[in-house]
Design an enzyme around this catalytic site. Structure first.
Site, mmCIF file in Angstrom:
data_model
loop_
_atom_site.group_PDB
_atom_site.id
_atom_site.type_symbol
_atom_site.label_atom_id
_atom_site.label_comp_id
_atom_site.label_asym_id
_atom_site.label_seq_id
_atom_site.Cartn_x
_atom_site.Cartn_y
_atom_site.Cartn_z
ATOM 1 N N LYS A 15 0.836 -1.204 0.000
ATOM 2 C CA LYS A 15 0.000 0.000 0.000
ATOM 3 C C LYS A 15 0.874 1.259 0.000
ATOM 4 C CE LYS A 15 -2.141 -1.140 3.845
ATOM 5 N NZ LYS A 15 -1.431 -2.410 4.127
ATOM 6 N N ARG A 46 -9.997 0.588 8.473
ATOM 7 C CA ARG A 46 -9.518 -0.747 8.803
ATOM 8 C C ARG A 46 -10.534 -1.550 9.592
ATOM 9 N NH1 ARG A 46 -3.712 0.125 8.653
ATOM 10 N NH2 ARG A 46 -2.665 -1.710 9.384
ATOM 11 N N ARG A 56 -0.516 -9.284 13.280
ATOM 12 C CA ARG A 56 -1.102 -8.272 12.385
ATOM 13 C C ARG A 56 -1.954 -8.944 11.302
ATOM 14 N NH1 ARG A 56 4.086 -5.302 10.616
ATOM 15 N NH2 ARG A 56 2.724 -4.170 9.177
HETATM 16 P P1 AP5 Z 1 4.830 -1.577 1.887
HETATM 17 O O1 AP5 Z 1 4.477 -0.801 0.664
HETATM 18 O O2 AP5 Z 1 5.564 -0.889 2.958
HETATM 19 O O3 AP5 Z 1 3.537 -2.356 2.433
HETATM 20 P P2 AP5 Z 1 2.238 -1.818 3.173
HETATM 21 O O4 AP5 Z 1 1.046 -2.464 2.530
HETATM 22 O O5 AP5 Z 1 2.250 -0.344 3.258
HETATM 23 O O6 AP5 Z 1 2.454 -2.511 4.576
HETATM 24 P P3 AP5 Z 1 2.348 -1.910 6.055
HETATM 25 O O7 AP5 Z 1 3.094 -2.841 6.934
HETATM 26 O O8 AP5 Z 1 2.716 -0.483 6.096
HETATM 27 O O9 AP5 Z 1 0.816 -2.079 6.284
HETATM 28 P P4 AP5 Z 1 0.052 -2.083 7.609
HETATM 29 O O10 AP5 Z 1 -1.304 -1.885 7.119
HETATM 30 O O11 AP5 Z 1 0.254 -3.268 8.447
HETATM 31 O O12 AP5 Z 1 0.771 -0.927 8.472
HETATM 32 P P5 AP5 Z 1 0.352 0.563 8.818
HETATM 33 O O13 AP5 Z 1 1.580 1.370 8.822
HETATM 34 O O14 AP5 Z 1 -0.790 0.996 8.013
HETATM 35 O O15 AP5 Z 1 5.693 -2.854 1.369
HETATM 36 C C1 AP5 Z 1 6.205 -3.804 2.299
HETATM 37 C C2 AP5 Z 1 7.581 -4.298 1.824
HETATM 38 O O16 AP5 Z 1 7.412 -5.014 0.588
HETATM 39 C C3 AP5 Z 1 8.593 -3.170 1.524
HETATM 40 O O17 AP5 Z 1 9.870 -3.589 1.914
HETATM 41 C C4 AP5 Z 1 8.516 -3.009 -0.012
HETATM 42 O O18 AP5 Z 1 9.768 -2.605 -0.533
HETATM 43 C C5 AP5 Z 1 8.168 -4.422 -0.468
HETATM 44 N N1 AP5 Z 1 7.291 -4.421 -1.658
HETATM 45 C C6 AP5 Z 1 6.230 -3.599 -1.907
HETATM 46 N N2 AP5 Z 1 5.652 -3.907 -3.085
HETATM 47 C C7 AP5 Z 1 6.364 -4.959 -3.588
HETATM 48 C C8 AP5 Z 1 6.237 -5.735 -4.797
HETATM 49 N N3 AP5 Z 1 5.273 -5.475 -5.677
HETATM 50 N N4 AP5 Z 1 7.117 -6.738 -4.977
HETATM 51 C C9 AP5 Z 1 8.099 -6.998 -4.055
HETATM 52 N N5 AP5 Z 1 8.273 -6.297 -2.908
HETATM 53 C C10 AP5 Z 1 7.395 -5.291 -2.680
HETATM 54 O O19 AP5 Z 1 -0.166 0.392 10.325
HETATM 55 C C11 AP5 Z 1 0.708 0.095 11.369
HETATM 56 C C12 AP5 Z 1 -0.055 0.030 12.682
HETATM 57 O O20 AP5 Z 1 -0.637 1.311 12.962
HETATM 58 C C13 AP5 Z 1 -1.234 -0.948 12.730
HETATM 59 O O21 AP5 Z 1 -0.814 -2.273 13.056
HETATM 60 C C14 AP5 Z 1 -2.088 -0.322 13.819
HETATM 61 O O22 AP5 Z 1 -1.586 -0.604 15.098
HETATM 62 C C15 AP5 Z 1 -1.926 1.168 13.549
HETATM 63 N N6 AP5 Z 1 -2.937 1.678 12.610
HETATM 64 C C16 AP5 Z 1 -2.704 2.243 11.383
HETATM 65 N N7 AP5 Z 1 -3.852 2.585 10.789
HETATM 66 C C17 AP5 Z 1 -4.843 2.224 11.637
HETATM 67 C C18 AP5 Z 1 -6.266 2.308 11.580
HETATM 68 N N8 AP5 Z 1 -6.907 2.823 10.521
HETATM 69 N N9 AP5 Z 1 -6.962 1.841 12.641
HETATM 70 C C19 AP5 Z 1 -6.355 1.327 13.729
HETATM 71 N N10 AP5 Z 1 -5.020 1.205 13.846
HETATM 72 C C20 AP5 Z 1 -4.265 1.661 12.805
#
Ligand code: AP5
Ligand code: MG
Ligand code: ZN
Length: 214
Positions: A13, A88, A171
């Site tokens: 994402k 979410r 997660r």
């Molecule tokens: P990346 O693009 O970083 O993946 P992502 O989908 O953004 O993953 P996140 O871990 O950020 O998602 P998340 O939803 O768990 O975390 P968030 O920060 O929102 O890619 C991942 C890796 O893969 C990278 O190394 C990249 O280089 C590689 N990659 C990407 N695309 C690729 C491809 N096509 N091929 C190969 N490699 C690839 O949330 C974190 C925490 O915050 C949550 O756990 C929660 O505690 C809190 N939080 C956030 N939002 C909320 C909400 N709305 N409600 C409640 N709690 C929340």
């Protein structure tokens, strides 16, 4: 263009959001990034969010919803926005409808990035982020020249606290229980478009580009 990026942890994402936001000139709103900044700055919000994030649990709806509502009222969102990691939960999705309806706005599309579980675990445990410029690398899929230093700015690379295998597994469990129901929620509204997230980054982006121009 009012867009939501849906998809499990590690689906890509954030990676796609940077490209979409630049290409369509709309603000990228990542609730995860907002919380990580608050944690780094040790604000009251950060202190509250940290315990949930470290466990891989969701921050309570009432905390998240207020922040996003406020952000969507800022002037740069008037011509469009890209939400990454919000909503979410079903209550968050319902609150988003209410917030947008008040201003005569609505979502245009919800992009659901699909990636299988084994690949998600590989992506999350190999992710490294630069403390200096924020660039996200992957030790195998997008490797930095050195595993400790950013190629672009020379900053130190770090691993997110919630990217340990144990927390990643929680997660993914939390995603299935609380976020996956949004797929049906948005499908029922005719907003959902599935995107095959297993392809290389640029291939995924061209598909998204096609969908958003359609
Ligand atoms: P990346 O693009 O970083 O993946 P992502 O989908 O953004 O993953 P996140 O871990 O950020 O998602 P998340 O939803 O768990 O975390 P968030 O920060 O929102 O890619 C991942 C890796 O893969 C990278 O190394 C990249 O280089 C590689 N990659 C990407 N695309 C690729 C491809 N096509 N091929 C190969 N490699 C690839 O949330 C974190 C925490 O915050 C949550 O756990 C929660 O505690 C809190 N939080 C956030 N939002 C909320 C909400 N709305 N409600 C409640 N709690 C929340
Ligand atoms: Mg992300
Ligand atoms: Zn850097």
């Amino acid at each position: 263009m009012n867009i939501v990026l849906l998809g499990p942890p590690g689906a890509g994402k954030g990676t796609q959001a940077i490209r979409i936001s630049a290409h369509f000139d709309i603000p990228h709103i990542s609730t995860g990034d907002i919380f990580r900044r608050a944690v780094a700055q040790k604000t009251a919000l950060g202190l509250k969010a940290k315990e949930f994030m470290d466990r891989g649990d969701l921050v309570p709806d009432e905390v998240v919803i207020g922040i996003v509502k406020q952000r969507l009222e800022e002037p740069d969102c008037s011509t469009g926005f890209l939400l990454d990691g919000f909503p979410r939960t079903v209550p968050q999705a319902e609150a988003l409808v209410d917030a947008l309806t008040v201003g005569g706005r609505a979502l245009d599309k919800v992009l659901n990035i699909e990636v299988d579980r084994d690949e998600l675990i590989r992506r999350l445990t190999g992710r490294r982020t630069c403390r200096g410029c924020g660039k996200v690398f992957h030790l195998i899929f997008d490797p930095p020249k050195s595993s400790t230093t950013c190629d672009i700015c020379g900053g130190a690379l770090w691993q997110r606290e919630d990217d340990s295998e144990e927390t990643v597994i929680n997660r993914l469990k939390v995603y299935e229980a609380q976020t996956a129901p949004l797929v049906d929620f948005y499908r029922a509204q005719g907003l959902l478009v599935a995107v095959d997230g297993r392809q290389p980054v640029e291939v995924v982006f061209s598909r998204i580009d096609e969908i958003l121009h359609a």
